[in-house]
Motif scaffolding. Structure first.
Motif, PDB file in Angstrom:
ATOM      1  N   GLU A 351       0.832  -1.200   0.000  1.00 46.85           N
ATOM      2  CA  GLU A 351       0.000   0.000   0.000  1.00 46.85           C
ATOM      3  C   GLU A 351       0.872   1.257   0.000  1.00 46.85           C
ATOM      4  O   GLU A 351       0.603   2.219  -0.727  1.00 46.85           O
ATOM      5  N   PHE A 352       1.922   1.250   0.806  1.00 47.53           N
ATOM      6  CA  PHE A 352       2.815   2.404   0.861  1.00 47.53           C
ATOM      7  C   PHE A 352       3.536   2.601  -0.469  1.00 47.53           C
ATOM      8  O   PHE A 352       3.743   3.732  -0.911  1.00 47.53           O
ATOM      9  N   HIS A 353       3.903   1.509  -1.125  1.00 50.06           N
ATOM     10  CA  HIS A 353       4.583   1.599  -2.420  1.00 50.06           C
ATOM     11  C   HIS A 353       3.702   2.325  -3.434  1.00 50.06           C
ATOM     12  O   HIS A 353       4.181   3.168  -4.196  1.00 50.06           O
ATOM     13  N   HIS A 354       2.409   2.032  -3.436  1.00 54.60           N
ATOM     14  CA  HIS A 354       1.498   2.724  -4.345  1.00 54.60           C
ATOM     15  C   HIS A 354       1.323   4.176  -3.920  1.00 54.60           C
ATOM     16  O   HIS A 354       1.285   5.081  -4.764  1.00 54.60           O
ATOM     17  N   PHE A 355       1.223   4.418  -2.624  1.00 56.76           N
ATOM     18  CA  PHE A 355       1.050   5.771  -2.086  1.00 56.76           C
ATOM     19  C   PHE A 355       2.222   6.667  -2.485  1.00 56.76           C
ATOM     20  O   PHE A 355       2.059   7.873  -2.696  1.00 56.76           O
ATOM     21  N   ALA A 356       3.414   6.091  -2.598  1.00 54.94           N
ATOM     22  CA  ALA A 356       4.633   6.862  -2.890  1.00 54.94           C
ATOM     23  C   ALA A 356       4.963   6.915  -4.374  1.00 54.94           C
ATOM     24  O   ALA A 356       5.997   7.484  -4.748  1.00 54.94           O
ATOM     25  N   ARG A 357       4.090   6.372  -5.226  1.00 55.88           N
ATOM     26  CA  ARG A 357       4.385   6.322  -6.652  1.00 55.88           C
ATOM     27  C   ARG A 357       4.581   7.732  -7.207  1.00 55.88           C
ATOM     28  O   ARG A 357       3.859   8.660  -6.866  1.00 55.88           O
ATOM     29  N   ASP A 358       5.582   7.893  -8.093  1.00 59.88           N
ATOM     30  CA  ASP A 358       5.897   9.169  -8.754  1.00 59.88           C
ATOM     31  C   ASP A 358       6.297  10.263  -7.763  1.00 59.88           C
ATOM     32  O   ASP A 358       6.203  11.452  -8.086  1.00 59.88           O
ATOM     33  N   SER A 359       6.741   9.884  -6.578  1.00 58.72           N
ATOM     34  CA  SER A 359       7.108  10.871  -5.558  1.00 58.72           C
ATOM     35  C   SER A 359       8.540  10.645  -5.092  1.00 58.72           C
ATOM     36  O   SER A 359       9.131   9.593  -5.326  1.00 58.72           O
ATOM     37  N   VAL A 360       9.068  11.653  -4.422  1.00 55.29           N
ATOM     38  CA  VAL A 360      10.355  11.525  -3.733  1.00 55.29           C
ATOM     39  C   VAL A 360      10.061  11.103  -2.298  1.00 55.29           C
ATOM     40  O   VAL A 360       9.237  11.712  -1.615  1.00 55.29           O
ATOM     41  N   ILE A 361      10.704  10.042  -1.850  1.00 54.90           N
ATOM     42  CA  ILE A 361      10.494   9.538  -0.491  1.00 54.90           C
ATOM     43  C   ILE A 361      11.431  10.269   0.467  1.00 54.90           C
ATOM     44  O   ILE A 361      12.615  10.460   0.175  1.00 54.90           O
ATOM     45  N   VAL A 362      10.884  10.680   1.608  1.00 57.32           N
ATOM     46  CA  VAL A 362      11.650  11.421   2.617  1.00 57.32           C
ATOM     47  C   VAL A 362      11.465  10.751   3.966  1.00 57.32           C
ATOM     48  O   VAL A 362      10.358  10.327   4.321  1.00 57.32           O
ATOM     49  N   ALA A 363      12.545  10.655   4.734  1.00 55.01           N
ATOM     50  CA  ALA A 363      12.471  10.125   6.100  1.00 55.01           C
ATOM     51  C   ALA A 363      13.606  10.724   6.913  1.00 55.01           C
ATOM     52  O   ALA A 363      14.578  11.256   6.361  1.00 55.01           O
ATOM     53  N   HIS A 364      13.466  10.650   8.227  1.00 53.98           N
ATOM     54  CA  HIS A 364      14.549  11.074   9.120  1.00 53.98           C
ATOM     55  C   HIS A 364      15.352   9.837   9.479  1.00 53.98           C
ATOM     56  O   HIS A 364      14.842   8.918  10.116  1.00 53.98           O
ATOM     57  N   ASN A 365      16.603   9.789   9.044  1.00 54.61           N
ATOM     58  CA  ASN A 365      17.439   8.594   9.087  1.00 54.61           C
ATOM     59  C   ASN A 365      16.818   7.528   8.182  1.00 54.61           C
ATOM     60  O   ASN A 365      16.442   6.434   8.613  1.00 54.61           O
ATOM     61  N   ALA A 366      16.722   7.878   6.897  1.00 53.00           N
ATOM     62  CA  ALA A 366      16.043   7.049   5.909  1.00 53.00           C
ATOM     63  C   ALA A 366      16.617   5.638   5.749  1.00 53.00           C
ATOM     64  O   ALA A 366      15.842   4.704   5.512  1.00 53.00           O
ATOM     65  N   PRO A 367      17.936   5.413   5.850  1.00 54.42           N
ATOM     66  CA  PRO A 367      18.438   4.050   5.659  1.00 54.42           C
ATOM     67  C   PRO A 367      17.779   3.025   6.584  1.00 54.42           C
ATOM     68  O   PRO A 367      17.542   1.884   6.173  1.00 54.42           O
ATOM     69  N   PHE A 368      17.467   3.414   7.825  1.00 59.30           N
ATOM     70  CA  PHE A 368      16.835   2.479   8.756  1.00 59.30           C
ATOM     71  C   PHE A 368      15.444   2.097   8.269  1.00 59.30           C
ATOM     72  O   PHE A 368      15.114   0.911   8.139  1.00 59.30           O
ATOM     73  N   ASP A 369      14.597   3.087   7.973  1.00 56.31           N
ATOM     74  CA  ASP A 369      13.222   2.804   7.564  1.00 56.31           C
ATOM     75  C   ASP A 369      13.170   2.117   6.199  1.00 56.31           C
ATOM     76  O   ASP A 369      12.365   1.202   5.987  1.00 56.31           O
ATOM     77  N   MET A 370      14.017   2.569   5.269  1.00 56.73           N
ATOM     78  CA  MET A 370      13.994   1.980   3.933  1.00 56.73           C
ATOM     79  C   MET A 370      14.511   0.546   3.927  1.00 56.73           C
ATOM     80  O   MET A 370      14.163  -0.239   3.031  1.00 56.73           O
TER      81      MET A 370
END
Length: 470
Positions: A351-370
């Motif tokens: 579901e999140f993959h579809h939600f993020a389609r065509d977008s730039v993904i942002v996170a705080h300390n992204a390597p952990f979440d990704m």
């Protein structure tokens, strides 16, 4: 004038200290060299004097640099970032005059200018607020009227992107995938069906009916395309009787008419920051080891044109398929009982993959979440080709590597408030990160980093911060 004299005197004393220190070091070195020359020969005396002088002057230079860095360089950097935050991000942060006390009247002058700017901005904001209230009232009236019409309404741009959708359209799209402003309509309606209807619309110039299905054929409904005068944009209307519409009363009328005029380049890295959709997300987990721990919650929001898109978010509890350690529950307050009937990690990641389609993904300390997203994506043949921005690195670009870059420190620096009850919840942290991003984007643009490629290039220069953090 006294402050100006004091600053000039401090600078003069700084150079006096440098000269006196150098003179003292060379004098001591010569004294030791002279003693060595009397006992071990002139050559040894000169060598000893040279070694002592070299190391002494090096130590003096380092000491002076540390004083300069602590009392001049760091305060100037802090002062400049504070002024940029107030000028470009509208952050009402007080100038730290104490740390800049050795800069004479500079900090106080900067505070006076920023207060004047804030006063002017407040006056303008007050006038804008009056007009905004009227527009909000009109939008609410329009949303109420549209809700009574038994048709889901979407406005589609010439590039076939969603410019507007109402609550009924949100309920319809949600049967297929999370509704997203600026999303390509082909994510929800099969391309060949819509293109065929659109071509008839362009050719005839009159309303066109067609049978629509979603790309995977799970959902179908009767739809109509209605042309708009003087443009290739069009309305997509879905009949309630055929779509089994479940109106989402919690979702506001969502639109951005500037998308009709936007013609961004196809190269995402060359797009201006205000032409990009960002998806900001956060995860809560059973532990801190992405290769063996599991997701228990995912929260995400969307940002476009430096604003959080109201109503477009994900907030999902997840059943990790294993007991949640009490040490983790003490942090995020999620227990086994809360996730008993929750969906699996893979369904939420999809579901999140579809939600993020065509977008730039942002996170705080992204390597952990990704890392969690990549692990599940690999098992489901999902490719995460999205560009990734990390707010830790954006903070380093704007505020320097010597500052603290935790989420709490960043929010405090940018005037973002995290409600205590929402801290360490996925949606709460994602929303706070998104608000911080909305303040940092104009600051980055003001520094000359106006495209995604510019920001990614600067982020790579600070990549070691994430290595240290993880």
């Amino acid at each position: 004038m006294l402050s100006d004299v004091s600053l000039r005197l401090r600078i003069f004393l700084f150079f006096v200290l440098l000269a006196c220190g150098g003179f003292a070091i060379v004098s001591v070195a010569l004294a030791f060299g002279y003693r060595s020359a009397l006992t071990e020969g002139v050559a040894n005396g000169f060598i000893l004097a040279g070694i002592i002088s070299g190391f002494g002057l090096l130590g003096l230079a380092i000491g002076i640099w540390l004083l300069f860095d602590e009392n001049v360089a760091k305060p100037i950097q802090s002062l400049s970032t504070t002024l940029r935050a107030r000028a470009h991000a509208g952050v009402d942060v007080k100038v730290d005059t104490h740390s800049a006390r050795f800069l004479g009247d500079l900090a106080h002058a900067a505070e006076a200018v920023s207060l004047k700017l804030s006063s002017t901005t407040t006056d303008v904001a007050g006038m804008v607020a009056l007009e905004t209230d009227a527009l909000v009232a009109q939008r609410e009236q329009l949303a109420a009227i549209l809700t009574e019409v038994p048709v889901a309404i979407l406005l589609i741009s010439p590039e076939h992107r969603i410019v507007l959708y109402d609550g009924q359209a949100a309920g319809t799209l949600a049967q297929i995938a999370p509704p997203r402003l600026n999303a390509v309509i082909f994510d929800y309606v099969a391309r060949e069906q819509l293109i065929a209807a659109y071509n008839r619309l362009v050719k005839t110039g009159i309303e066109t009916k067609f049978k629509a299905t979603c790309p995977d054929r799970r959902v179908s409904f009767d739809a109509r395309l209605k042309p708009l005068q003087g443009a290739h944009s069009y309305l997509l209307l879905i009949d309630e009787a055929h779509a089994m519409i479940a109106p989402d009363d919690t979702r506001p009328l969502t639109f951005d008419f500037e998308l009709l005029a936007d013609q961004p380049t196809s190269d995402l890295s060359q797009r201006k920051l205000d032409q990009i959709s960002f998806v900001i997300f956060d995860c809560e987990t059973t532990g801190l080891l992405p290769h063996k721990d599991e997701l228990v919650q995912v929260g995400a929001v969307r940002v476009h044109r430096n604003k959080i898109i109201e109503g477009e978010h994900i907030n999902r509890l997840i059943n990790p398929g294993r007991p949640i350690p009490s040490s983790s529950s003490r942090v995020h307050h999620i227990t086994d009982a809360m996730v008993l009937d929750a969906p699996t990690p893979k369904s939420v990641v999809n579901e999140f993959h579809h939600f993020a389609r065509d977008s730039v993904i942002v996170a705080h300390n992204a390597p952990f979440d990704m890392a969690f997203m990549h692990r599940h994506g690999n098992q489901m043949n999902i490719t995460w080709s999205h560009p990734i921005l990390d707010t830790v690195l954006l903070s380093a670009i704007l505020f320097g590597t010597t500052e603290r870059h935790t989420l709490d420190a960043l929010c405090d620096r940018l005037g973002v408030t995290i409600e205590p009850a929402l801290r360490h919840t996925a949606l709460g942290d994602a929303t706070a990160t998104a608000e911080a991003l909305c303040r940092m984007l104009p600051m980055l643009a003001a520094r000359g980093y106006t495209t995604l490629g510019d920001v990614l290039a600067q982020s790579r220069k600070h990549g070691r911060l994430l290595d240290d953090l993880n």
